[in-house]
Design a protein around this motif. Structure first.
Motif, mmCIF file in Angstrom:
data_model
loop_
_atom_site.group_PDB
_atom_site.id
_atom_site.type_symbol
_atom_site.label_atom_id
_atom_site.label_comp_id
_atom_site.label_asym_id
_atom_site.label_seq_id
_atom_site.Cartn_x
_atom_site.Cartn_y
_atom_site.Cartn_z
ATOM 1 N N UNK A 422 2.067 0.594 6.994
ATOM 2 C CA UNK A 422 0.909 -0.025 6.344
ATOM 3 C C UNK A 422 0.938 -1.533 6.598
ATOM 4 N N UNK A 423 -0.141 -2.049 7.179
ATOM 5 C CA UNK A 423 -0.228 -3.460 7.517
ATOM 6 C C UNK A 423 -1.038 -4.182 6.442
ATOM 7 N N UNK A 424 -0.374 -5.064 5.718
ATOM 8 C CA UNK A 424 -1.019 -5.693 4.564
ATOM 9 C C UNK A 424 -2.171 -6.606 4.974
ATOM 10 N N UNK A 425 -2.081 -7.200 6.152
ATOM 11 C CA UNK A 425 -3.196 -8.024 6.625
ATOM 12 C C UNK A 425 -4.442 -7.186 6.866
ATOM 13 N N UNK A 426 -4.241 -6.000 7.408
ATOM 14 C CA UNK A 426 -5.359 -5.086 7.615
ATOM 15 C C UNK A 426 -5.952 -4.648 6.281
ATOM 16 N N UNK A 427 -5.085 -4.366 5.309
ATOM 17 C CA UNK A 427 -5.560 -4.003 3.975
ATOM 18 C C UNK A 427 -6.477 -5.091 3.426
ATOM 19 N N UNK A 428 -6.014 -6.325 3.476
ATOM 20 C CA UNK A 428 -6.784 -7.436 2.921
ATOM 21 C C UNK A 428 -8.109 -7.597 3.656
ATOM 22 N N UNK A 429 -8.066 -7.488 4.978
ATOM 23 C CA UNK A 429 -9.294 -7.655 5.764
ATOM 24 C C UNK A 429 -10.308 -6.565 5.436
ATOM 25 N N UNK A 430 -9.871 -5.312 5.400
ATOM 26 C CA UNK A 430 -10.788 -4.202 5.166
ATOM 27 C C UNK A 430 -11.409 -4.261 3.776
ATOM 28 N N UNK A 431 -10.653 -4.737 2.804
ATOM 29 C CA UNK A 431 -11.130 -4.727 1.423
ATOM 30 C C UNK A 431 -11.958 -5.962 1.061
ATOM 31 N N UNK A 432 -11.898 -6.982 1.859
ATOM 32 C CA UNK A 432 -12.652 -8.203 1.532
ATOM 33 C C UNK A 432 -13.845 -8.429 2.446
ATOM 34 N N UNK A 433 -13.982 -7.646 3.509
ATOM 35 C CA UNK A 433 -15.072 -7.907 4.448
ATOM 36 C C UNK A 433 -16.407 -7.432 3.872
ATOM 37 N N UNK A 591 1.581 -8.104 -4.114
ATOM 38 C CA UNK A 591 1.823 -6.699 -3.780
ATOM 39 C C UNK A 591 2.987 -6.613 -2.792
ATOM 40 N N UNK A 592 3.899 -5.693 -3.048
ATOM 41 C CA UNK A 592 4.950 -5.378 -2.087
ATOM 42 C C UNK A 592 4.814 -3.901 -1.730
ATOM 43 N N UNK A 593 4.235 -3.627 -0.567
ATOM 44 C CA UNK A 593 4.034 -2.240 -0.142
ATOM 45 C C UNK A 593 5.254 -1.676 0.579
ATOM 46 N N UNK A 594 6.313 -2.478 0.719
ATOM 47 C CA UNK A 594 7.521 -1.962 1.354
ATOM 48 C C UNK A 594 8.095 -0.847 0.488
ATOM 49 N N UNK A 596 11.032 0.480 0.351
ATOM 50 C CA UNK A 596 12.459 0.504 0.020
ATOM 51 C C UNK A 596 13.100 -0.863 -0.192
ATOM 52 N N UNK A 597 12.457 -1.946 0.243
ATOM 53 C CA UNK A 597 13.090 -3.261 0.194
ATOM 54 C C UNK A 597 12.468 -4.109 -0.902
ATOM 55 N N UNK A 598 13.313 -4.603 -1.806
ATOM 56 C CA UNK A 598 12.893 -5.576 -2.818
ATOM 57 C C UNK A 598 13.311 -6.960 -2.351
ATOM 58 N N UNK A 599 12.597 -7.976 -2.812
ATOM 59 C CA UNK A 599 12.853 -9.328 -2.345
ATOM 60 C C UNK A 599 13.158 -10.250 -3.523
ATOM 61 N N UNK A 600 14.214 -11.046 -3.352
ATOM 62 C CA UNK A 600 14.624 -12.013 -4.368
ATOM 63 C C UNK A 600 14.252 -13.419 -3.910
ATOM 64 N N UNK A 601 13.796 -14.238 -4.868
ATOM 65 C CA UNK A 601 13.411 -15.619 -4.571
ATOM 66 C C UNK A 601 12.445 -15.701 -3.392
ATOM 67 N N UNK A 602 11.453 -14.848 -3.430
ATOM 68 C CA UNK A 602 10.474 -14.778 -2.353
ATOM 69 C C UNK A 602 9.399 -15.836 -2.603
ATOM 70 N N UNK A 653 9.896 -6.439 -6.509
ATOM 71 C CA UNK A 653 10.496 -5.125 -6.249
ATOM 72 C C UNK A 653 9.696 -4.327 -5.226
ATOM 73 N N UNK A 654 10.383 -3.381 -4.606
ATOM 74 C CA UNK A 654 9.743 -2.515 -3.628
ATOM 75 C C UNK A 654 8.632 -1.691 -4.281
#
Length: 671
Positions: A422-433, A591-594, A596-602, A653-654
């Motif tokens: 899932x490409x988050x840039x594509x998500x944003x583009x499709x939903x805002x156009x 949004x974190x669509x990953x 399995x991976x959570x991110x700290x201090x992102x 979190x993931x």
């Protein structure tokens, strides 16, 4: 000052001739209407002239049937046979009329028309019938004399809410949990309180206009002025709308002016013996995909019939507007079938029906003249320039376009892409156009996807696991994923929509069953033509989590007038990490669509300030895992090596999402 379409969108400049023709056709038509009838509202008065009306001490019935050679009123009063004393007289313009003593009809009597042409004839229902009832034994429909005591409205203080428009789409008949056809009264008593509690401010009612086949979802209309008798009387429908208004809920209806059922005895097809009275002649009068008839919008009597229909539903039933069905099919001679709109040439290649464009523009002018706060939504998938622009600016005058590509996008993504793709840039583009001049109603899934043969989002994500693992004490990684993505998909769809958001009843809590109307193939069962509200009510089931998250999400949109804010600022679309963040008003969406991976201090780029969490999909109340500390206040800090830029550093979190609100700063020491 408003701008014309070519000023808003310079790419339309080569098509200025089309805009001029559209403008001229509208102005010339309005001039003719106003010169002949005074106002557009007067032009839309056919329901006050045609049909059965009681005038002083007599009944007057009128019908438009230019190709008929004779018309008779038939009923119990005539032994259901054409009799000379009930024969209508023909006058100019294809009109027929009869006046009868008051004693001929009483409230509740059934009647029809016997129409003759070319040496033959047939039973018909009046085109302007306002009450139509189906006999449960013969299954035949009859018009009914309807003269009850006037309904007492108590909604005088109701006002349509400002944006956002948060629409709860519902079908009266299948809204009850019991396997039956629900009524307008039952809907008002049992379902309206649920819609109110869920936070939606607009009800969109399906299947209002009478239709012979229940399973058509109300889209094969036979009697345009008659509320469906399956669900109760016209007064029952008024009670529903009045009750909604008293709860602060606007009510719009699915109005079907894109086509008409092919049935002849119940509907308009071959009404006076001719195939082109209301419809196009030849093949153009038949819809190639819907097995229905296509209106000829260039005929004045067709325009007046449909415009009167708009006026009737607003004035008689207090509807607050319409969702116009099948607008794409109306706009093009090819009905949008197997047509990809990939360039501006596709809109102006000669396939656009100027008469349909004119009719829709007149309809929107009329609707907003009668009800200035009315909501007008176009179910339109081609993206024709000007759908939501004002008529004076070369537009068609709709308030919103239904963003039909969004649910298709989500289903295609879920079916064809693994979570990691899932490409988050594509998500944003499709939903805002959307076109620069238009507002849209976005939705994550449609009622079509809830029908047998398709699947809702939750069913595609969870499939058979829903039947065994929706108890809160059952562990299932499949259900965990389904619940997480269901919340994220809906929050992202809502938060990126400019205009409004729509939900089909039950989808907010992940209704598990498909919709299957009674038919021979399921032994005429109502088991699947209902909604299981008890699944949401049961606090031991995970459906409750989804419904409560939807309520919180809708509440957030209302509190912050989210979808009325035109600006949306992308802050992060990291495709590798699958992290998406954007700001809208005072809110930061993360949004974190990953999977399995959570991110700290992102780090998320922001303007200097402090932020507080106001909604987290990871909250255990919504079926989350409590990995987000919602009490933490997040302060922005300068980006290393570039002190003029700030970021807020977050634990993300993931497979989750949350919303931060920018806090008001009292002094420099608050940052």
């Amino acid at each position: 000052m408003a701008k014309r379409l070519t000023e808003i969108d310079p790419w339309l400049a080569p098509y200025e001739g089309h805009m001029i023709r559209r403008r001229s056709l509208l102005n010339d038509t309005v001039d003719v209407i106003e010169n002949r009838y005074g106002t557009l509202k007067n032009f839309a008065d056919r329901h006050l002239f045609y049909g059965l009306h009681k005038t002083n001490d007599q009944w007057v019935f009128r019908e438009w049937a230019p190709s008929a050679s004779a018309i008779y009123l038939v009923g119990a009063f005539s032994g259901w046979q054409p009799q000379q004393e009930f024969k209508l007289q023909k006058s100019s313009g294809g009109n027929w009329e009869i006046a009868l003593p008051e004693s001929i009809f009483k409230h509740g009597d059934y009647y029809k028309l016997w129409i003759e042409w070319d040496g033959t004839g047939g039973m018909r229902l009046p085109a302007y019938a306002t009450r139509v009832v189906q006999d449960p034994e013969t299954l035949l429909f009859s018009a009914q004399v309807w003269q009850p005591e006037p309904f007492i409205w108590t909604d005088q203080n109701f006002r349509v809410a400002d944006e956002p428009v948060l629409i709860y789409e519902a079908h009266t008949g299948m809204a009850q949990e019991e396997p039956m056809v629900g009524s307008y009264i039952e809907f008002a008593d049992k379902i309206l309180p649920r819609i109110k509690a869920a936070g939606y401010n607009t009800l969109q009612l399906m299947a209002v206009q009478e239709h012979p086949y229940y399973g058509s979802f109300g889209y094969h209309v036979s009697n345009f002025f008659a509320p469906s008798g399956r669900f109760g009387t016209p007064e029952d429908l008024k009670f529903l709308i009045n009750s909604a208004h008293n709860l602060g809920i606007s009510v719009i209806m699915d109005i079907v002016h894109s086509h008409s059922v092919r049935n002849e005895e119940e509907g308009l097809s071959r009404f006076d013996g001719s195939y082109d009275q209301y419809f196009h002649s030849g093949d153009r009068g038949n819809h190639p995909a819907w097995d229905s008839r296509c209106f000829d919008y260039g005929k004045e009597e067709v325009q007046r019939f449909l415009l009167s229909n708009c006026r009737y539903w607003i004035e008689e039933f207090h509807f607050d507007g319409f969702r116009f069905d099948g607008v794409t099919s109306m706009l093009y001679t090819h009905h949008g079938l197997e047509k990809a709109f990939t360039s501006y040439d596709d809109y102006f290649d000669g396939s656009l029906d100027d008469d349909a464009v004119l009719y829709l523009t007149l309809a929107n002018k009329l609707i907003h003249e009668i009800h200035p706060k009315a909501i007008s939504v176009a179910e339109e998938m081609s993206g024709l320039p000007g759908i939501t622009a004002a008529p004076n600016d070369d537009g068609l005058g709709f308030d919103y376009r239904l963003s039909m590509g969004v649910p298709d996008f989500w289903i295609k993504l879920i079916k064809e892409k693994a979570d990691e793709e899932w490409q988050v840039g594509t998500l944003f583009h499709e939903l805002t156009q959307h076109r620069p001049e238009e507002k849209v109603i976005s939705y994550a899934e449609s009622h079509d996807q809830a029908l047998v043969g398709d699947k809702t989002i939750i069913f595609r994500l969870a499939d058979k696991e829903m039947y065994d693992h929706m108890a809160i004490d059952h562990k299932s990684l499949v259900i965990d994923r389904a619940i997480a993505l269901h919340k994220m998909i809906r929050l992202l769809t809502l938060s990126t929509a400019y205009g409004g958001y729509l939900n089909f009843m039950g989808n907010e809590f992940g209704h598990p069953e498909w919709i299957d109307f009674p038919r021979e193939g399921n032994n005429w069962s109502y088991h699947y033509a209902r909604r299981q509200w008890s699944l949401f009510d049961n606090e031991k089931l995970k459906f409750r989590w989804l419904g409560m998250f939807d309520k919180a999400m809708i509440g957030l949109a209302r509190k912050h007038s989210l979808n009325g804010i035109p600006e949306i600022y992308l802050k992060m679309d990291n495709e590798t990490d699958q992290v998406l963040a954007f700001e809208r008003g005072s809110l930061l969406f993360v949004f974190n669509f990953n999977p399995s991976v959570s991110y700290t201090d992102y780090g998320i780029p922001v303007y200097p300030g402090k932020f507080r969490n106001i909604l987290s999909a990871d909250n255990p109340v919504y079926g989350g895992f409590d990995r987000v500390n919602e009490n933490t206040v997040h302060f922005s800090q300068p980006v290393p090596l570039n002190k003029s830029h700030h970021q807020v550093k977050l634990y993300i979190p993931a497979r989750t999402a949350f919303v931060l609100e920018r806090q008001k700063v009292r002094s420099v020491y608050d940052v």
